[in-house]
Motif scaffolding. Structure first.
Motif, PDB file in Angstrom:
ATOM      1  N   UNK A  67       0.821  -1.215   0.000  1.00  0.00           N
ATOM      2  CA  UNK A  67       0.000   0.000   0.000  1.00  0.00           C
ATOM      3  C   UNK A  67       0.853   1.263   0.000  1.00  0.00           C
ATOM      4  N   UNK A  68       2.041   1.199   0.598  1.00  0.00           N
ATOM      5  CA  UNK A  68       2.914   2.380   0.626  1.00  0.00           C
ATOM      6  C   UNK A  68       3.362   2.781  -0.778  1.00  0.00           C
ATOM      7  N   UNK A  69       3.528   1.805  -1.680  1.00  0.00           N
ATOM      8  CA  UNK A  69       3.915   2.161  -3.047  1.00  0.00           C
ATOM      9  C   UNK A  69       2.825   2.983  -3.730  1.00  0.00           C
ATOM     10  N   UNK A  70       1.558   2.665  -3.458  1.00  0.00           N
ATOM     11  CA  UNK A  70       0.475   3.468  -4.016  1.00  0.00           C
ATOM     12  C   UNK A  70       0.320   4.798  -3.310  1.00  0.00           C
ATOM     13  N   UNK A  88      -8.792  -2.066   2.991  1.00  0.00           N
ATOM     14  CA  UNK A  88      -8.194  -3.403   3.060  1.00  0.00           C
ATOM     15  C   UNK A  88      -9.155  -4.377   3.748  1.00  0.00           C
ATOM     16  N   UNK A  89      -9.770  -3.931   4.853  1.00  0.00           N
ATOM     17  CA  UNK A  89     -10.703  -4.794   5.582  1.00  0.00           C
ATOM     18  C   UNK A  89     -11.912  -5.150   4.718  1.00  0.00           C
ATOM     19  N   UNK A  90     -12.423  -4.171   3.954  1.00  0.00           N
ATOM     20  CA  UNK A  90     -13.575  -4.446   3.090  1.00  0.00           C
ATOM     21  C   UNK A  90     -13.211  -5.450   1.999  1.00  0.00           C
ATOM     22  N   UNK A  91     -12.062  -5.258   1.365  1.00  0.00           N
ATOM     23  CA  UNK A  91     -11.627  -6.207   0.329  1.00  0.00           C
ATOM     24  C   UNK A  91     -11.424  -7.595   0.916  1.00  0.00           C
ATOM     25  N   UNK A  92     -10.845  -7.660   2.109  1.00  0.00           N
ATOM     26  CA  UNK A  92     -10.654  -8.947   2.770  1.00  0.00           C
ATOM     27  C   UNK A  92     -11.989  -9.611   3.066  1.00  0.00           C
ATOM     28  N   UNK A  93     -12.974  -8.816   3.508  1.00  0.00           N
ATOM     29  CA  UNK A  93     -14.306  -9.364   3.790  1.00  0.00           C
ATOM     30  C   UNK A  93     -14.955  -9.894   2.514  1.00  0.00           C
ATOM     31  N   UNK A 332      -6.746   1.844  -4.568  1.00  0.00           N
ATOM     32  CA  UNK A 332      -7.735   0.845  -4.182  1.00  0.00           C
ATOM     33  C   UNK A 332      -7.346  -0.555  -4.618  1.00  0.00           C
ATOM     34  N   UNK A 333      -6.805  -0.668  -5.830  1.00  0.00           N
ATOM     35  CA  UNK A 333      -6.329  -1.966  -6.322  1.00  0.00           C
ATOM     36  C   UNK A 333      -5.242  -2.514  -5.402  1.00  0.00           C
ATOM     37  N   UNK A 334      -4.312  -1.667  -4.986  1.00  0.00           N
ATOM     38  CA  UNK A 334      -3.228  -2.110  -4.117  1.00  0.00           C
ATOM     39  C   UNK A 334      -3.750  -2.463  -2.722  1.00  0.00           C
ATOM     40  N   UNK A 335      -4.813  -1.798  -2.271  1.00  0.00           N
ATOM     41  CA  UNK A 335      -5.434  -2.193  -1.002  1.00  0.00           C
ATOM     42  C   UNK A 335      -6.000  -3.605  -1.115  1.00  0.00           C
ATOM     43  N   UNK A 336      -6.632  -3.909  -2.255  1.00  0.00           N
ATOM     44  CA  UNK A 336      -7.125  -5.268  -2.473  1.00  0.00           C
ATOM     45  C   UNK A 336      -6.003  -6.283  -2.504  1.00  0.00           C
ATOM     46  N   UNK A 337      -4.888  -5.933  -3.171  1.00  0.00           N
ATOM     47  CA  UNK A 337      -3.741  -6.840  -3.236  1.00  0.00           C
ATOM     48  C   UNK A 337      -3.136  -7.033  -1.846  1.00  0.00           C
ATOM     49  N   UNK A 338      -3.076  -5.968  -1.078  1.00  0.00           N
ATOM     50  CA  UNK A 338      -2.572  -6.069   0.288  1.00  0.00           C
ATOM     51  C   UNK A 338      -3.500  -6.909   1.159  1.00  0.00           C
ATOM     52  N   UNK A 339      -4.808  -6.828   0.891  1.00  0.00           N
ATOM     53  CA  UNK A 339      -5.764  -7.650   1.644  1.00  0.00           C
ATOM     54  C   UNK A 339      -5.536  -9.134   1.382  1.00  0.00           C
TER      55      UNK A 339
END
Length: 474
Positions: A67-70, A88-93, A332-339
């Motif tokens: 996420x830091x890269x984004x 991240x929590x939403x994508x994980x859910x 947002x894409x990177x948050x999903x990848x981090x999730x």
């Protein structure tokens, strides 16, 4: 007119750093990281730099580093994103519900099906990208400040994740999905060495390829010996890192279970290393891709141009509103990848996943040299900042520091990073900042580590003061 003899100007001798063309700010961060590692290694009796802890430290850093890269792109364009932990929590859910409820309930696919992991990952990445783009649209086209939009997003998406799962922990997740979590998914020793050799060769090739390109365009280049030194440093760092990871051995109990599942007996004196985690490999690939985007693509040039001067960028024809949507969609894409990485490492979705990650991500980007004023930032700096943050937290946990004090230290480090960044850019306040550090650091060393360290730091501070006065810095 009489001729006046003038002394011939001797060319200024270049220092070692000038010849190697090393970024002094990056060098400072590397030295700070080295000091942190050596200090905690001393306090833990050598456990901090053990292969096991370095392995754990690397997989713990991945989620925040992704996420830091984004966040670099977000801050470079003079925005901020406070919603990354909640997103991240939403994508994980979304991914957990896809695996445990939606696919089994609607398509009859149970855990273990080869479609479970890719479909769940796709759902999480699409959800993060759409939510990020929506926030970017509110910021770019409706001109709502990013602070307000993402602060609202922090509250909204954290509770959306709660409602998606009914407040329950969802797990266990699919075994194929868990491969992205770290210890459950590694490449093994042999494949890790193969990738390390290929990566080292690619690093050496890129150094000399860049040199040939500069010579072809008649640009100034480093001395050949400097190029060789830099290539050796890159290759040595890659091979050394993989060697440390390969040195971490799989416990005997786990090996015995693996052999029992195969119907075999564990041979005597049999050992096996974990190798490079898939999550770390994912971060490395992402770092290369994001660096290429930042340096070699039109999108990257537009991002840094907009951050440097938004008005001039818009007048030059850059669609800054659409650019904002793209930057937040990428975030947002990177948050999903981090999730994917975070939930796979936990092997389940928990309600508190990603809590306070927004602060860690912003801190990592800022510590890595991203200017809050916009226009300046690097991908590798943000990853190094994430590694420094995780090293501090991991080291303090190993020496028994209470969690509240850990957060105090992280907050102080964040303010310190911004202060040093300002001092690096503004020469007028640099002497004051240096003077404060030369006085405060020996006191802190004395309080934390005892009078011998405090005395040593005081001696170093006095010598540094004299050297800087001689050079005209103070």
């Amino acid at each position: 007119m009489s001729d006046t003899a003038r002394p011939v100007e001797q060319p200024r001798r270049r220092s070692l750093l000038d010849s190697l063309e090393i970024d002094t700010r990056l060098l400072g961060m590397l030295l700070a990281f080295l000091v942190i590692c050596l200090a905690f290694n001393y306090m833990t009796g050598g456990r901090f730099l053990s292969p096991r802890n370095i392995f754990n430290l690397s997989i713990q850093t991945v989620s925040v580093a992704i996420m830091a890269t984004g966040m670099v792109f977000v801050i470079v364009t003079r925005h901020i994103d406070l919603s990354v932990g909640a997103l991240l929590a939403t994508c994980s859910a979304f991914m957990a519900m896809t695996q445990q409820n939606w696919l089994p309930g609607y398509l009859g696919l149970e855990l273990g099906s080869p479609l479970i992991a890719p479909v769940a990952i796709a759902v999480g990445l699409v959800a993060g990208t759409v939510i990020g783009a929506a926030q970017g649209w509110l910021i770019g086209y409706l001109t709502i400040p990013s602070f307000i939009v993402t602060l609202g997003g922090l509250l909204v998406w954290r509770n959306v994740a709660w409602y998606l799962t009914g407040g329950q922990t969802i797990g266990p997740l699919d075994e194929t999905f868990q491969l992205f979590g770290g210890i459950n998914g590694t490449l093994g020793v042999t494949l890790s060495w193969v990738l390390a050799v290929l990566a080292a060769a690619a690093a050496v090739w890129s150094v000399f390829s860049a040199r040939r390109a500069k010579l072809a365009h008649e640009f100034p280049v480093k001395p050949l010996w400097a190029e060789v030194v830099m290539a050796a440093i890159f290759a040595g760092a890659i091979l050394g890192f993989v060697a440390i990871l390969n040195a971490y051995q799989v416990p005997v109990g786990r090996l015995r279970r693996i052999f029992e599942e195969r119907g075999e007996v564990l041979p005597d004196d049999f050992t096996m290393g974990y190798g490079l985690p898939i999550s770390v490999l994912l971060l490395i690939v992402l770092a290369v891709v994001m660096t290429v985007i930042a340096r070699k693509t039109r999108l990257g040039r537009y991002i840094f141009a907009t951050g440097g001067n938004p008005d001039s960028a818009e007048l030059s024809g850059i669609n800054t509103r659409l650019l904002t949507v793209k930057v937040f969609a990428l975030m947002g894409f990177l948050c999903g990848l981090s999730a994917v990485v975070a939930s796979a490492r936990l092997t389940n979705h928990a309600n508190d996943i990603g809590t306070l990650d927004e602060l860690r991500v912003i801190a990592a980007a800022v510590i890595g040299g991203t200017a809050l004023s916009g226009g300046i930032g690097t991908i590798y700096g943000a990853i190094l900042g994430a590694l420094i943050m995780q090293s501090l937290q991991s080291g303090m946990a190993m020496v028994g520091v209470d969690a509240p004090f850990q957060n105090i230290v992280v907050g102080v480090v964040l303010v310190e990073a911004v202060l040093l960044d300002i001092a690096y850019r503004v020469a007028a306040i640099r002497p004051k900042v240096l003077a404060v550090h030369l006085i405060v650091l020996p006191v802190l060393m004395w309080l934390w580590f005892g009078w011998p360290f405090g005395l040593g730091a005081a001696v170093v501070a006095v010598l540094a003061w004299q050297w800087m006065r001689k050079k005209g810095v103070m």
